[in-house]
Scaffold this motif. Structure first.
Motif, PDB file in Angstrom:
ATOM      1  N   ALA A 125      13.807  -2.982   0.649  1.00 39.90           N
ATOM      2  CA  ALA A 125      12.397  -3.086   0.280  1.00 39.90           C
ATOM      3  C   ALA A 125      12.181  -2.627  -1.161  1.00 39.90           C
ATOM      4  CB  ALA A 125      11.543  -2.264   1.235  1.00 39.90           C
ATOM      5  N   MET A 126      12.829  -1.527  -1.533  1.00 31.79           N
ATOM      6  CA  MET A 126      12.692  -1.015  -2.896  1.00 31.79           C
ATOM      7  C   MET A 126      13.284  -1.998  -3.900  1.00 31.79           C
ATOM      8  SD  MET A 126      14.039   2.584  -4.538  1.00 31.79           S
ATOM      9  CE  MET A 126      15.769   2.131  -4.277  1.00 31.79           C
ATOM     10  N   PHE A 127      14.447  -2.540  -3.609  1.00 27.01           N
ATOM     11  CA  PHE A 127      15.079  -3.502  -4.514  1.00 27.01           C
ATOM     12  C   PHE A 127      14.206  -4.749  -4.656  1.00 27.01           C
ATOM     13  CE2 PHE A 127      17.725  -7.269  -5.199  1.00 27.01           C
ATOM     14  CZ  PHE A 127      18.359  -6.918  -6.393  1.00 27.01           C
ATOM     15  N   GLY A 128      13.639  -5.214  -3.549  1.00 26.47           N
ATOM     16  CA  GLY A 128      12.777  -6.391  -3.609  1.00 26.47           C
ATOM     17  C   GLY A 128      11.550  -6.161  -4.469  1.00 26.47           C
ATOM     18  N   ALA A 129      10.942  -4.973  -4.344  1.00 25.17           N
ATOM     19  CA  ALA A 129       9.756  -4.653  -5.144  1.00 25.17           C
ATOM     20  C   ALA A 129      10.099  -4.594  -6.622  1.00 25.17           C
ATOM     21  CB  ALA A 129       9.159  -3.325  -4.683  1.00 25.17           C
ATOM     22  N   VAL A 130      11.249  -3.992  -6.949  1.00 23.85           N
ATOM     23  CA  VAL A 130      11.666  -3.903  -8.352  1.00 23.85           C
ATOM     24  C   VAL A 130      11.942  -5.299  -8.911  1.00 23.85           C
ATOM     25  CG1 VAL A 130      13.491  -3.085  -9.900  1.00 23.85           C
ATOM     26  CG2 VAL A 130      12.578  -1.571  -8.136  1.00 23.85           C
ATOM     27  N   ALA A 131      12.625  -6.132  -8.134  1.00 23.83           N
ATOM     28  CA  ALA A 131      12.958  -7.478  -8.596  1.00 23.83           C
ATOM     29  C   ALA A 131      11.699  -8.314  -8.835  1.00 23.83           C
ATOM     30  CB  ALA A 131      13.869  -8.173  -7.576  1.00 23.83           C
ATOM     31  N   VAL A 132      10.735  -8.221  -7.924  1.00 27.13           N
ATOM     32  CA  VAL A 132       9.500  -8.978  -8.079  1.00 27.13           C
ATOM     33  C   VAL A 132       8.722  -8.503  -9.301  1.00 27.13           C
ATOM     34  CG1 VAL A 132       7.212  -9.327  -7.074  1.00 27.13           C
ATOM     35  CG2 VAL A 132       9.254  -9.702  -5.687  1.00 27.13           C
ATOM     36  N   VAL A 140       1.727  -1.104 -15.893  1.00 25.23           N
ATOM     37  CA  VAL A 140       1.980   0.105 -15.105  1.00 25.23           C
ATOM     38  C   VAL A 140       1.400   0.015 -13.690  1.00 25.23           C
ATOM     39  CG1 VAL A 140       1.697   2.624 -15.069  1.00 25.23           C
ATOM     40  CG2 VAL A 140       1.963   1.432 -17.247  1.00 25.23           C
ATOM     41  N   GLY A 141       0.322  -0.757 -13.530  1.00 27.85           N
ATOM     42  CA  GLY A 141      -0.323  -0.851 -12.227  1.00 27.85           C
ATOM     43  C   GLY A 141       0.630  -1.186 -11.088  1.00 27.85           C
ATOM     44  N   PRO A 142       1.426  -2.263 -11.197  1.00 26.47           N
ATOM     45  CA  PRO A 142       2.353  -2.577 -10.110  1.00 26.47           C
ATOM     46  C   PRO A 142       3.372  -1.482  -9.844  1.00 26.47           C
ATOM     47  CG  PRO A 142       2.050  -4.477 -11.542  1.00 26.47           C
ATOM     48  CD  PRO A 142       1.389  -3.316 -12.221  1.00 26.47           C
ATOM     49  N   VAL A 143       3.786  -0.764 -10.892  1.00 29.91           N
ATOM     50  CA  VAL A 143       4.745   0.335 -10.715  1.00 29.91           C
ATOM     51  C   VAL A 143       4.118   1.445  -9.885  1.00 29.91           C
ATOM     52  CG1 VAL A 143       6.125   2.072 -11.904  1.00 29.91           C
ATOM     53  CG2 VAL A 143       5.913  -0.230 -12.874  1.00 29.91           C
ATOM     54  N   LEU A 144       2.845   1.734 -10.141  1.00 32.30           N
ATOM     55  CA  LEU A 144       2.148   2.769  -9.374  1.00 32.30           C
ATOM     56  C   LEU A 144       1.893   2.323  -7.937  1.00 32.30           C
ATOM     57  CD1 LEU A 144      -0.516   3.947 -11.996  1.00 32.30           C
ATOM     58  CD2 LEU A 144       1.653   5.045 -11.421  1.00 32.30           C
ATOM     59  N   LEU A 145       1.688   1.026  -7.742  1.00 31.96           N
ATOM     60  CA  LEU A 145       1.366   0.511  -6.413  1.00 31.96           C
ATOM     61  C   LEU A 145       2.591   0.341  -5.523  1.00 31.96           C
ATOM     62  CD1 LEU A 145      -1.214  -2.258  -7.411  1.00 31.96           C
ATOM     63  CD2 LEU A 145      -1.712  -0.044  -6.391  1.00 31.96           C
ATOM     64  N   ALA A 146       3.762   0.215  -6.129  1.00 33.47           N
ATOM     65  CA  ALA A 146       4.973  -0.030  -5.339  1.00 33.47           C
ATOM     66  C   ALA A 146       5.236   1.053  -4.297  1.00 33.47           C
ATOM     67  CB  ALA A 146       6.172  -0.203  -6.277  1.00 33.47           C
ATOM     68  N   PRO A 147       5.188   2.355  -4.655  1.00 35.45           N
ATOM     69  CA  PRO A 147       5.423   3.379  -3.621  1.00 35.45           C
ATOM     70  C   PRO A 147       4.396   3.350  -2.505  1.00 35.45           C
ATOM     71  CG  PRO A 147       5.566   4.322  -5.828  1.00 35.45           C
ATOM     72  CD  PRO A 147       4.988   2.951  -5.989  1.00 35.45           C
ATOM     73  N   LEU A 148       3.208   2.851  -2.813  1.00 33.33           N
ATOM     74  CA  LEU A 148       2.148   2.759  -1.815  1.00 33.33           C
ATOM     75  C   LEU A 148       2.395   1.641  -0.818  1.00 33.33           C
ATOM     76  CD1 LEU A 148      -0.843   3.545  -0.946  1.00 33.33           C
ATOM     77  CD2 LEU A 148      -1.589   1.785  -2.559  1.00 33.33           C
ATOM     78  N   VAL A 176      -0.245  -5.713  -4.083  1.00 30.50           N
ATOM     79  CA  VAL A 176      -0.089  -5.034  -2.797  1.00 30.50           C
ATOM     80  C   VAL A 176       0.346  -6.037  -1.737  1.00 30.50           C
ATOM     81  CG1 VAL A 176      -1.316  -3.877  -0.927  1.00 30.50           C
ATOM     82  CG2 VAL A 176      -1.654  -3.132  -3.279  1.00 30.50           C
ATOM     83  N   CYS A 177      -0.289  -7.198  -1.710  1.00 29.18           N
ATOM     84  CA  CYS A 177       0.093  -8.241  -0.746  1.00 29.18           C
ATOM     85  C   CYS A 177       1.560  -8.624  -0.910  1.00 29.18           C
ATOM     86  CB  CYS A 177      -0.781  -9.475  -0.936  1.00 29.18           C
ATOM     87  SG  CYS A 177      -2.489  -9.282  -0.382  1.00 29.18           S
ATOM     88  N   ILE A 178       1.991  -8.777  -2.151  1.00 33.05           N
ATOM     89  CA  ILE A 178       3.385  -9.160  -2.411  1.00 33.05           C
ATOM     90  C   ILE A 178       4.333  -8.068  -1.936  1.00 33.05           C
ATOM     91  CG2 ILE A 178       5.065  -9.649  -4.223  1.00 33.05           C
ATOM     92  CD1 ILE A 178       2.748 -10.919  -5.823  1.00 33.05           C
ATOM     93  N   PHE A 179       4.033  -6.819  -2.261  1.00 32.01           N
ATOM     94  CA  PHE A 179       4.923  -5.714  -1.874  1.00 32.01           C
ATOM     95  C   PHE A 179       4.953  -5.511  -0.359  1.00 32.01           C
ATOM     96  CE2 PHE A 179       4.110  -3.656  -6.273  1.00 32.01           C
ATOM     97  CZ  PHE A 179       5.171  -4.376  -6.813  1.00 32.01           C
ATOM     98  N   VAL A 180       3.799  -5.620   0.303  1.00 38.31           N
ATOM     99  CA  VAL A 180       3.779  -5.497   1.763  1.00 38.31           C
ATOM    100  C   VAL A 180       4.545  -6.650   2.403  1.00 38.31           C
ATOM    101  CG1 VAL A 180       2.313  -5.485   3.824  1.00 38.31           C
ATOM    102  CG2 VAL A 180       1.633  -4.169   1.816  1.00 38.31           C
ATOM    103  N   ALA A 181       4.427  -7.839   1.829  1.00 42.05           N
ATOM    104  CA  ALA A 181       5.175  -8.990   2.344  1.00 42.05           C
ATOM    105  C   ALA A 181       6.670  -8.751   2.238  1.00 42.05           C
ATOM    106  CB  ALA A 181       4.781 -10.250   1.577  1.00 42.05           C
ATOM    107  N   ILE A 182       7.107  -8.182   1.126  1.00 37.41           N
ATOM    108  CA  ILE A 182       8.525  -7.827   0.985  1.00 37.41           C
ATOM    109  C   ILE A 182       8.918  -6.811   2.047  1.00 37.41           C
ATOM    110  CG2 ILE A 182      10.201  -6.663  -0.507  1.00 37.41           C
ATOM    111  CD1 ILE A 182       8.666  -7.845  -2.898  1.00 37.41           C
TER     112      ILE A 182
END
Length: 283
Positions: free
Chosen positions: A167-174, A61-69, A151-157
């Motif tokens: 950006a949202m699609f990339g975060a979901v795919a990762v 769940v952690g990455p799911v919560l961090l994605a919007p951030l 967070v680093c991965i999502f910000v990089a996306i």
């Protein structure tokens, strides 16, 4: 450049701290961990047994919560036009990306530490056996590294794409690749089936050690390896931890290897994101 980066990081952190999204992320971490400890205080005598379930919560769940951030950290500024204003402060592009990573990772780490502090307090008050501060500290450090990596991965996306939807699609795919796919919870499409297919194409089966090495290259496996000592003490008491007894043998089971994997994902993804952002139009 360092001063500009600190200015951008400070402003972004303060703006994020006032955001309902950030308050929601921090609150979700704290409430979730508190509920896990409250739900299990009569089930287990040892708080470290509950930490195992908290780790599963962080992994899934952690990455799911961090994605919007994180996933709109750069893409959101670009879509709103704020990016051109920030670049006119002046602020360099590497400093801007570094500031975004630092501010969003800071919020994520604060959320994890706050949630574990609440968990420690519940364990101290309600569990039969007192919590081990050293075990909680190791768990907290490893968890902070894990969430900072995502967070680093999502910000990089966010820095690599030009729109919010991308950006949202990339975060979901990762997330799908690094968590459900790597864990093997999405049959028939899992890392195991992929490695088997690669072995068939090569005309030879992959050895168990090769499979284990590839499996160890994900952030979640590195996180699991780092927190293993927390649960090794229960190898004889809890069947769930029976496989965690004894010292690690293979290189990919060592603590330094797990730290290296998390750092590689963090620094590697940010580097790729910056290289794409460096050539991007700001409009």
């Amino acid at each position: 450049m360092a001063t500009n980066a600190l200015t951008v990081a400070r402003d972004d952190f303060l703006n994020a701290a006032r955001s309902h999204v950030v308050l929601g992320v921090v609150g979700a971490f704290v409430v979730s961990v508190a509920l896990v400890f409250l739900a299990e205080m009569d089930l287990f005598a040892d708080p470290y047994r509950t930490l195992n379930d908290v780790a599963l919560l962080f992994i899934l769940v952690g990455p799911v919560l961090l994605a919007p951030l994180s996933y709109l950290a750069v893409a959101g500024d670009r879509a709103s036009g704020r990016l051109k204003y920030v670049m006119g402060l002046p602020a360099s592009r590497p400093g801007y990306v570094a500031a975004k990573v630092a501010s969003r990772a800071g919020v994520a780490v604060a959320a994890v530490l706050a949630s574990l502090a609440v968990g420690f307090a519940v364990a101290l008050a309600a569990f039969e056996n007192a919590p081990d501060p050293a075990a909680f500290a190791l768990f907290a450090v490893a968890s902070a590294l894990y969430v900072a990596t995502f967070v680093c991965i999502f910000v990089a996306i966010s820095a690599s794409v030009t729109g919010r939807s991308r950006a949202m699609f990339g975060a979901v795919a990762v997330y799908f690749v690094l968590v459900p796919f790597w864990l093997g919870v999405t049959p028939p499409l899992t890392l195991g089936t992929l490695l088997s297919a690669v072995g068939d194409l090569l005309g030879t089966g992959l050895s168990a050690s090769t499979r284990e090495f590839v499996d160890a290259l994900s952030p979640l496996r590195a996180y699991g390896g780092l927190i293993r000592p927390v649960f090794a003490q229960g190898a004889e008491k809890y069947e769930r931890f029976a496989h965690m007894g004894g010292a690690p043998d293979a290189v990919y089971e060592r603590a330094w290897f797990h730290v290296a994997v998390l750092l590689a994902w963090s620094l590697g993804s940010v580097t790729v994101g910056y290289l794409r952002f460096r050539r991007a139009e700001l409009a």
